[in-house]
Design a protein around this motif. Structure first.
Motif, short mmCIF file in Angstrom:
data_model
loop_
_atom_site.label_atom_id
_atom_site.label_comp_id
_atom_site.label_asym_id
_atom_site.label_seq_id
_atom_site.Cartn_x
_atom_site.Cartn_y
_atom_site.Cartn_z
N ARG A 131 1.50 6.90 -6.75
CA ARG A 131 0.45 7.88 -7.07
C ARG A 131 0.88 9.30 -6.72
O ARG A 131 0.61 10.24 -7.46
CB ARG A 131 -0.83 7.50 -6.34
N GLU A 132 1.55 9.45 -5.57
CA GLU A 132 2.02 10.78 -5.19
C GLU A 132 3.07 11.27 -6.16
O GLU A 132 3.08 12.45 -6.54
CB GLU A 132 2.59 10.74 -3.76
N ASP A 189 3.68 1.02 -9.88
CA ASP A 189 4.07 0.36 -8.64
C ASP A 189 3.95 -1.16 -8.76
O ASP A 189 4.65 -1.90 -8.06
CB ASP A 189 3.21 0.84 -7.47
N ASP A 227 0.96 13.80 10.22
CA ASP A 227 1.06 12.34 10.08
C ASP A 227 1.77 11.69 11.26
O ASP A 227 2.27 10.57 11.16
CB ASP A 227 1.76 11.97 8.77
N SER A 274 0.83 -1.20 0.00
CA SER A 274 0.00 0.00 0.00
C SER A 274 0.87 1.26 0.00
O SER A 274 0.56 2.25 -0.68
CB SER A 274 -0.92 -0.01 1.22
N HIS A 275 1.97 1.22 0.76
CA HIS A 275 2.90 2.36 0.76
C HIS A 275 3.47 2.57 -0.64
O HIS A 275 3.58 3.72 -1.11
CB HIS A 275 4.04 2.12 1.75
N GLN A 329 2.16 1.72 -3.50
CA GLN A 329 1.11 2.23 -4.38
C GLN A 329 0.87 3.72 -4.13
O GLN A 329 0.75 4.51 -5.07
CB GLN A 329 -0.19 1.45 -4.16
N THR A 330 0.81 4.10 -2.86
CA THR A 330 0.61 5.51 -2.53
C THR A 330 1.78 6.35 -3.02
O THR A 330 1.59 7.45 -3.55
CB THR A 330 0.45 5.68 -1.01
N ARG A 369 7.93 6.80 0.73
CA ARG A 369 7.00 5.67 0.83
C ARG A 369 7.73 4.34 0.69
O ARG A 369 7.34 3.35 1.32
CB ARG A 369 5.93 5.80 -0.24
#
Length: 415
Positions: free
Chosen positions: A81-82, A99, A257, A74-75, A77-78, A168
């Motif tokens: 996208r970022e 990713d 965060d 998930s990291h 993928q994020t 990430r």
């Protein structure tokens, strides 16, 4: 760094309970899926699945490791996208969901270059050739279709898109390391490495006491305490290099965060060496201490903020500040050498005070309490071993004298 494709295959098998369905979803052959799972189990030295007639089901250890793999992917993928949002993708270049195609070599190169800021140094740091790391980095640029590296005379810098992806990636690696540690714990060979960012107050009593308790109860755990300025430690925390910080909390929190967990309130005191001319006086006014040279903490620290924003020592026509330092070794040496004065936490110098080296001066102060506590990432999920160490820290903090703190106002850096 594990094989990213193997991790994705493992996740698909766990979701589908079927090698054939996982192979279809991963666009691989069934033998390739079987081999990937077997390789991962071999690396971890533990079975991840129960092979049943009705399918493959994750074992208890497999379920725990799957949770870490899910978070790690998930990291990634994020991060992808970022990076795509921040960096302009070149027309007709790269893949939108790149990713899914990332390799361990590419991610290793990205992280190494982000830390070394130089291809040659990055290659040496991870033990590969310079052409290999350069090739992996450029392949990552082609895969993403985004400019990630800027060459400069002094080395190489990461673009904002690359910085987001690197952050990430490091968080993903931190998750996987926790997964490996949990597998080792399950196998009875707990060899976890805990990395804690230590701000000044925690270094003299809290951390030594908590570390000693942890070491006594665990034969193989290793704890690394990292010293540094708050901004540097916070950066390392948010990039997964540090598990958590302990020390003075910031109000308001500098970023959204992180989570700050208050443990106790710690009062600041004006302190001098035991032989200082003011050391034996029963009452001391603020005007008295301003007549002597001061060792001031940096303005960016809570103690420095109190000195400059509350006591407003910097606004005096003839400031007594002669030295600026957050080094306890230097501050202690100066207090023992001459008639210097500083503002500091009594808990931070409790050993020096017990030995009669320094003494607090009876200067009345208000609003001089700062909150001490833990800082960790908002989405951080500690392992059992990390939870044990946190429990030791919390227990030590419950024994810190708080009588003085209860009689002063809460401290705020914005006062």
């Amino acid at each position: 760094m594990p094989n990213i494709r193997h991790l994705r295959v493992f996740r698909e098998v766990a979701r589908c309970h079927s090698v054939s369905m996982a192979a279809e979803r991963a666009h691989l052959s069934q033998p390739a899926v079987t081999q990937a799972v077997a390789k991962l189990e071999e690396e971890l030295s533990v079975p991840l699945f129960d092979r049943r007639r009705d399918g493959m089901y994750a074992t208890e250890t497999g379920e725990a490791f799957l949770a870490r793999v899910e978070r790690a992917l998930s990291h990634l993928q994020t991060g992808a996208r970022e990076a795509a949002r921040i960096g302009a993708r070149r027309k007709g270049r790269g893949f939108s969901d790149f990713d899914r195609l990332l390799t361990a070599a590419q991610l290793r190169a990205l992280v190494a270059v982000s830390e070394a800021k130089n291809f040659s140094m990055a290659a040496r740091n991870i033990g590969i050739s310079q052409p290999s790391i350069h090739r992996a980095a450029r392949n990552l640029e082609r895969l993403s279709g985004i400019k990630l590296f800027n060459s400069a005379h002094e080395g190489v810098s990461l673009t904002p898109a690359a910085q987001a992806l690197a952050q990430r990636t490091k968080l993903a690696l931190a998750e996987l390391q926790q997964g490996f540690d949990e597998v080792d714990d399950f196998l009875g060979r707990d060899s976890a490495h805990i990395v804690v960012g230590a701000l000044p107050l925690a270094r003299t009593y809290i951390l030594p006491t908590a570390i000693d308790a942890m070491v006594r109860n665990s034969k193989r755990v290793q704890i690394r305490a990292v010293d540094g300025r708050y901004a540097e430690l916070l950066h390392s925390l948010r990039h997964g290099d540090i598990d958590f910080l302990i020390g003075a909390l910031r109000e308001p929190p500098p970023v959204d965060d992180i989570i700050q967990e208050a443990l106790f309130d710690d009062p600041l005191a004006i302190v001098a060496g035991a032989q200082h001319p003011l050391a034996q006086r029963e009452t001391v006014a603020i005007e008295d201490v301003l007549a002597y040279p001061w060792v001031a903490p940096p303005k960016t620290t809570p103690a420095g903020s109190y000195l400059y924003n509350t006591l407003r020592i910097g606004e005096l026509a003839d400031t007594p500040v002669r030295v600026v330092s957050s080094s306890l070794v230097l501050v202690r040496g100066l207090l023992m050498t001459g008639d210097y004065i500083t503002v500091i936490s009594m808990n931070q110098i409790r050993h020096e005070h017990d030995q009669g080296i320094v003494v607090p001066l009876p200067v009345p102060l208000t609003g001089n309490a700062r909150t001490i506590g833990l800082t960790y990432r908002r989405d951080w999920r500690p392992t059992r071993t990390q939870q044990q160490f946190l429990a030791h820290i919390r227990e030590v903090c419950r024994t810190v004298p708080a009588a003085e703190a209860s009689s002063v106002q809460s401290y705020s850096e914005n006062e």
